[in-house]
Scaffold this active site. Structure first.
Site, short mmCIF file in Angstrom:
data_model
loop_
_atom_site.label_atom_id
_atom_site.label_comp_id
_atom_site.label_asym_id
_atom_site.label_seq_id
_atom_site.Cartn_x
_atom_site.Cartn_y
_atom_site.Cartn_z
CG HIS A 1 -1.45 3.64 4.52
ND1 HIS A 1 -2.20 2.97 5.46
CD2 HIS A 1 -0.84 2.68 3.78
CE1 HIS A 1 -2.07 1.66 5.29
NE2 HIS A 1 -1.23 1.47 4.28
CB SER B 1 -0.94 0.00 1.20
OG SER B 1 -0.22 -0.20 2.41
#
Length: 267
Positions: free
Chosen positions: A249, A44
């Protein structure tokens, strides 16, 4: 080898990438980049989760992720965006390496965080006690020492076998927290420090395996310094209860300001 052109024209590529961040520069990218066949592998952090502007697939590939930004700026002859949210080492070897071939010139990859269980680490630390958090971090570090090196070796060996002439850039992971920063509630300073230490531990192990395979390791700790969670100018999402998958993230700024410069400097 076609990758030598990347070195010879690094200045023009750097300019093209900078222009692309303002929505221009694709047409101005140096024509030598057209000889490059680029494949972006990984998890990711390479697919761009957290940056928005996704492609609609379950992999959540973002046009704001560093591989897409570099490709938009430099117009390579081919760009295959294979990185996928949630990917582990076996997902790369089992599902992503088919994109590589003998003509591939450039490969980027971030992998290993999911194998080490960092999503579970963060869930444990957010929802449970400090002692439980620290114990889970210790388990993740032990995995990085005992099991992850062999898994990375399998991935890196397979990449070299599939793309024998490619330049391979392995990207690391940022530290999550600025210690002594602006966060008041949430995790304790001891937990934040331990999480940062675990990220450093993972990066050290990954860099060693990359170097042993002749690959370039791109550490992002420096570019994210001053932009960690609790910094007041974070390039990382903290817990996002409305979109939990984006938690911890990089934001779009983290991809363009944290990852892209490191990737470019490795070429």
């Amino acid at each position: 080898m076609k990758m030598s052109r990347l070195v010879a024209f690094s200045s023009s590529l750097l300019l093209g990438a900078a222009l692309a961040l303002t929505g221009a520069g694709v047409a101005n990218a140096d024509s030598s980049a057209a000889a490059v066949d680029y494949v972006a592998l990984g998890d990711s952090y390479s697919s761009g989760v957290g940056a928005g502007s996704y492609d609609g697939s379950s992999c959540k590939r973002s046009s704001r992720a560093y591989p897409a930004l570099w490709a938009a700026a430099n117009s390579p002859s081919s760009f295959d965006f294979a990185a996928c949210s949630g990917a582990r080492t076996n997902d790369v070897t089992g599902g992503q390496l088919g994109r590589l071939n003998a003509s591939t010139d450039l490969v980027s990859i971030s992998i290993g965080g999911n194998d080490a269980g960092f999503a579970d680490v963060m869930t444990t630390c957010v929802l449970q006690s400090e002692a439980t958090c620290l114990n889970r971090i210790a388990t993740a570090r032990a995995y990085v020492d005992s099991t992850l090196p062999g898994r990375l070796d399998s991935v890196y060996s397979a990449i070299r076998s599939k793309a024998p002439s490619a330049q391979v850039v392995v990207l690391g992971y940022p530290r999550f927290y600025q210690l002594g920063g602006s966060c008041i509630a949430g995790l304790s300073e001891k937990e934040r420090s331990a999480i940062n230490g675990a990220s450093d531990h993972l990066n050290t192990a990954t860099a060693k395996r990359a170097a042993d395979h002749g690959f370039t390791f791109g550490g992002v700790r420096t570019t994210f310094t001053g932009h960690e969670i609790c910094s007041g100018n974070s390039w990382l999402h903290s817990v996002n209860w409305l979109n939990i998958g984006e938690s911890y993230h990089p934001t779009a700024a983290g991809q363009s300001g944290g990852y892209l410069p490191v990737f470019k400097s490795a070429l």
